[in-house]
Design a protein around this motif. Structure first.
Motif, PDB file in Angstrom:
ATOM      1  N   THR A   1       0.824  -1.277   0.009  1.00  0.00           N
ATOM      2  CA  THR A   1       0.001   0.066   0.002  1.00  0.00           C
ATOM      3  C   THR A   1       0.728   1.166   0.055  1.00  0.00           C
ATOM      4  N   ARG A   2       0.333   2.284  -0.440  1.00  0.00           N
ATOM      5  CA  ARG A   2       0.737   3.677  -0.243  1.00  0.00           C
ATOM      6  C   ARG A   2      -0.234   4.580   0.220  1.00  0.00           C
ATOM      7  N   VAL A   3       0.131   5.340   1.382  1.00  0.00           N
ATOM      8  CA  VAL A   3      -0.814   6.179   2.081  1.00  0.00           C
ATOM      9  C   VAL A   3      -0.836   7.589   1.661  1.00  0.00           C
ATOM     10  N   ASP A   4      -1.909   8.236   1.885  1.00  0.00           N
ATOM     11  CA  ASP A   4      -2.046   9.624   1.729  1.00  0.00           C
ATOM     12  C   ASP A   4      -1.655  10.238   2.743  1.00  0.00           C
ATOM     13  N   LYS A   5      -0.848  11.600   2.762  1.00  0.00           N
ATOM     14  CA  LYS A   5      -0.396  12.155   3.793  1.00  0.00           C
ATOM     15  C   LYS A   5      -1.099  12.648   4.994  1.00  0.00           C
ATOM     16  N   ASP A   6      -2.568  12.765   4.727  1.00  0.00           N
ATOM     17  CA  ASP A   6      -3.366  13.003   5.649  1.00  0.00           C
ATOM     18  C   ASP A   6      -4.360  11.793   6.156  1.00  0.00           C
ATOM     19  N   TRP A   7      -4.076  10.451   5.947  1.00  0.00           N
ATOM     20  CA  TRP A   7      -4.777   9.603   6.255  1.00  0.00           C
ATOM     21  C   TRP A   7      -5.070   9.086   7.675  1.00  0.00           C
ATOM     22  N   LEU A   8      -4.162   9.650   8.288  1.00  0.00           N
ATOM     23  CA  LEU A   8      -4.416   9.486   9.749  1.00  0.00           C
ATOM     24  C   LEU A   8      -5.279  10.352  10.531  1.00  0.00           C
ATOM     25  N   ASN A   9      -5.326  11.675   9.910  1.00  0.00           N
ATOM     26  CA  ASN A   9      -6.355  12.586  10.638  1.00  0.00           C
ATOM     27  C   ASN A   9      -7.608  12.460  10.033  1.00  0.00           C
ATOM     28  N   GLY A  10      -7.866  11.520   8.748  1.00  0.00           N
ATOM     29  CA  GLY A  10      -9.018  11.176   8.505  1.00  0.00           C
ATOM     30  C   GLY A  10      -9.740  10.175   9.729  1.00  0.00           C
ATOM     31  N   ILE A  11      -8.678   9.423   9.925  1.00  0.00           N
ATOM     32  CA  ILE A  11      -9.232   8.100  10.958  1.00  0.00           C
ATOM     33  C   ILE A  11      -9.524   8.722  12.185  1.00  0.00           C
ATOM     34  N   ILE A  12      -8.731   9.679  12.873  1.00  0.00           N
ATOM     35  CA  ILE A  12      -8.952  10.235  13.935  1.00  0.00           C
ATOM     36  C   ILE A  12     -10.412  11.326  13.849  1.00  0.00           C
ATOM     37  N   GLN A  13     -10.639  11.684  13.043  1.00  0.00           N
ATOM     38  CA  GLN A  13     -11.918  12.509  12.629  1.00  0.00           C
ATOM     39  C   GLN A  13     -13.065  11.787  12.689  1.00  0.00           C
ATOM     40  N   THR A  14     -13.115  10.682  11.892  1.00  0.00           N
ATOM     41  CA  THR A  14     -13.992   9.545  12.019  1.00  0.00           C
ATOM     42  C   THR A  14     -14.425   8.983  13.342  1.00  0.00           C
ATOM     43  N   PHE A  15     -13.341   8.580  14.217  1.00  0.00           N
ATOM     44  CA  PHE A  15     -13.614   7.866  15.313  1.00  0.00           C
ATOM     45  C   PHE A  15     -14.172   9.042  16.333  1.00  0.00           C
ATOM     46  N   SER A  16     -13.691  10.100  16.177  1.00  0.00           N
ATOM     47  CA  SER A  16     -13.956  11.103  17.198  1.00  0.00           C
ATOM     48  C   SER A  16     -15.351  11.884  16.943  1.00  0.00           C
ATOM     49  N   ALA A  17     -15.977  11.518  15.813  1.00  0.00           N
ATOM     50  CA  ALA A  17     -17.429  12.042  15.473  1.00  0.00           C
ATOM     51  C   ALA A  17     -18.422  10.997  16.331  1.00  0.00           C
ATOM     52  N   ASP A  18     -18.102   9.803  16.589  1.00  0.00           N
ATOM     53  CA  ASP A  18     -19.222   8.997  17.296  1.00  0.00           C
ATOM     54  C   ASP A  18     -18.398   7.888  18.151  1.00  0.00           C
ATOM     55  N   SER A  19     -18.814   7.913  19.337  1.00  0.00           N
ATOM     56  CA  SER A  19     -18.375   6.859  20.318  1.00  0.00           C
ATOM     57  C   SER A  19     -18.669   5.555  20.133  1.00  0.00           C
ATOM     58  N   THR A  20     -19.581   5.181  19.348  1.00  0.00           N
ATOM     59  CA  THR A  20     -19.973   4.012  18.962  1.00  0.00           C
ATOM     60  C   THR A  20     -19.448   3.236  17.929  1.00  0.00           C
ATOM     61  N   ILE A  21     -18.486   3.947  17.289  1.00  0.00           N
ATOM     62  CA  ILE A  21     -17.827   3.484  16.127  1.00  0.00           C
ATOM     63  C   ILE A  21     -16.398   2.433  16.868  1.00  0.00           C
ATOM     64  N   GLY A  22     -16.322   1.434  16.507  1.00  0.00           N
ATOM     65  CA  GLY A  22     -15.517   0.466  17.002  1.00  0.00           C
ATOM     66  C   GLY A  22     -14.316   0.197  16.109  1.00  0.00           C
ATOM     67  N   ALA A  23     -14.568   0.044  14.736  1.00  0.00           N
ATOM     68  CA  ALA A  23     -13.674   0.183  13.938  1.00  0.00           C
ATOM     69  C   ALA A  23     -14.178   0.748  12.352  1.00  0.00           C
ATOM     70  N   LEU A  24     -13.110   1.198  11.606  1.00  0.00           N
ATOM     71  CA  LEU A  24     -13.541   1.494  10.258  1.00  0.00           C
ATOM     72  C   LEU A  24     -12.302   1.096   9.266  1.00  0.00           C
ATOM     73  N   GLN A  25     -12.591   1.358   8.093  1.00  0.00           N
ATOM     74  CA  GLN A  25     -11.719   1.229   6.958  1.00  0.00           C
ATOM     75  C   GLN A  25     -11.566   2.600   6.183  1.00  0.00           C
ATOM     76  N   CYS A  26     -10.414   2.581   5.767  1.00  0.00           N
ATOM     77  CA  CYS A  26     -10.067   3.689   4.833  1.00  0.00           C
ATOM     78  C   CYS A  26     -10.720   3.338   3.585  1.00  0.00           C
ATOM     79  N   LYS A  27     -10.736   4.749   2.820  1.00  0.00           N
ATOM     80  CA  LYS A  27     -11.182   4.652   1.334  1.00  0.00           C
ATOM     81  C   LYS A  27      -9.915   4.113   0.589  1.00  0.00           C
TER      82      LYS A  27
END
Length: 276
Positions: free
Chosen positions: A99-125
Motif C-alpha cells: 500500500t501507499r498512504v495519503d499524507k493526511d490519512w491518519l487525520n481522517g481516521i481520527i476525525q471519524t472515530f472522534s465523531a461517534d463514540s459507538t464506532i469500534g472500527a473503520l476502513q480507509c477509502k
C-alpha cells in the motif's frame, strides 16, 4: 470508549512475508504522514527475500519503527494478534505491505472515530495503486445467512458518492480499530488463516455492540490483485463461512441459517467445478 484524546497514539501494524517489492514504497509514504504521533510495527513471517534489510534500513533512521519476527511463517492473523498484545497505541491500524498512504490519512481516521463514540472500527477509502482515480473498495456488505460478502465501490470513479461515513464490513488492507475493542473481541480467528479473517473480525465487533464504518477522508492506494477463485480457494471460503455462522450466531439462528448457507455453498461449488 469515546475518543476524547484528539492526539491519540496510533499503532500501524504491517504483517510481512517476502514484501521486498512493496515495503520501501509503503514505509516511505508512512513516514510522510502529517500526523506524527504513531509507531509502525513490522511483524515479519520468516521472509526469505531482502524484506528485513529494507525494514532495518528504515528502522535505523526512525525509532518509531519496531520489528517483531516470527521464526516460521505464522500467517497474517497470528501476526496481527501478536501485535495487538504489544501495541502501545490507543488506535490500531492493520495495513497491508503493498500500500501507499495519503499524507493526511491518519487525520481522517481520527476525525471519524472522534465523531461517534459507538464506532469500534473503520476502513480507509481504498483506491487502486496504479489507476489512482479508481476506487478499489470502500468496504464490504455482509450477507449473514451465507457467511459471504461482496465488495462495495469496486472499479468506480470517485465522484463524492462515498464522502460520508457508511456502515460496512472493514477489509484488512487498511482496517483501524480501537485497541480496547480489538482485545474485547479476542483479535483475529487463527482458524480463518487463508481468507475472511477480516470479515469475521468486523462481524464480531458488530456483535459486541460497536459500529464498523467507512472513513471517507482517509485514503490509501493498494495494489489490485486478481484472485483466481479455484476449487482450493472456494474450499476455504466455504469452510470459513460455515465456521463464522456456527460461532457468530446464537443457536436458534444457526439452525435457521445454516441450511441456507449449505445450499448456497453447494450451488457455488458446482459453478466452480464446472468452470475449471
Amino acid at each position: 470508549l469515546c475518543m476524547t484524546n484528539i492526539h491519540p497514539l496510533i499503532s500501524i501494524i504491517i504483517a510481512n512475508r517476502n514484501g521486498e517489492n512493496y515495503l520501501r514504497t509503503c514505509l516511505t509514504s508512512l513516514l510522510k504522514s502529517s500526523f506524527k504521533d504513531y509507531e509502525v510495527m513490522i511483524i515479519d513471517n520468516n521472509s526469505t527475500d531482502s524484506s528485513m534489510n529494507i525494514v532495518n534500513e528504515f528502522a535505523g533512521k526512525d525509532n518509531r519503527i519496531k520489528i517483531l519476527r516470527n521464526k516460521t511463517n505464522k500467517g497474517v492473523p497470528f501476526s496481527r494478534n501478536k501485535a495487538i498484545k504489544k501495541a502501545k497505541g490507543e488506535i490500531l491500524i492493520f495495513l497491508d505491505n503493498d500500500t501507499r498512504v495519503d499524507k493526511d490519512w491518519l487525520n481522517g481516521i481520527i476525525q471519524t472515530f472522534s465523531a461517534d463514540s459507538t464506532i469500534g472500527a473503520l476502513q480507509c477509502k481504498i483506491f487502486d495503486f496504479k489507476k489512482t482515480d479508481l476506487i478499489q473498495e470502500i468496504g464490504m456488505k455482509l450477507y449473514p445467512y451465507t457467511g459471504f460478502g461482496t465488495t462495495l465501490g469496486r472499479g468506480e470513479k470517485d465522484h463524492g458518492q462515498f464522502d460520508s461515513p457508511v456502515e460496512i464490513i472493514a477489509l484488512g488492507a487498511a482496517l483501524a480499530v480501537k485497541k480496547d475493542v480489538a482485545r474485547k473481541v479476542g483479535g483475529f480467528d487463527l482458524k480463518l488463516m487463508h481468507t475472511t479473517d477480516d470479515l469475521d473480525f468486523s462481524w464480531r465487533i458488530w456483535i459486541s455492540g460497536y459500529r464498523v464504518m467507512l472513513s471517507p477522508n482517509s485514503k490509501i492506494y493498494h495494489y489490485t490483485k486478481v484472485h483466481n477463485h479455484n476449487y482450493k480457494m472456494y474450499f476455504h471460503l466455504t469452510k470459513n463461512s460455515l465456521r463464522m455462522i456456527t460461532k457468530n450466531y446464537e443457536f436458534p439462528n444457526v439452525i435457521k441459517f445454516l441450511p441456507l448457507s449449505l445450499a448456497f455453498n453447494i450451488i457455488g461449488g458446482v459453478f466452480v467445478l464446472l468452470s475449471r
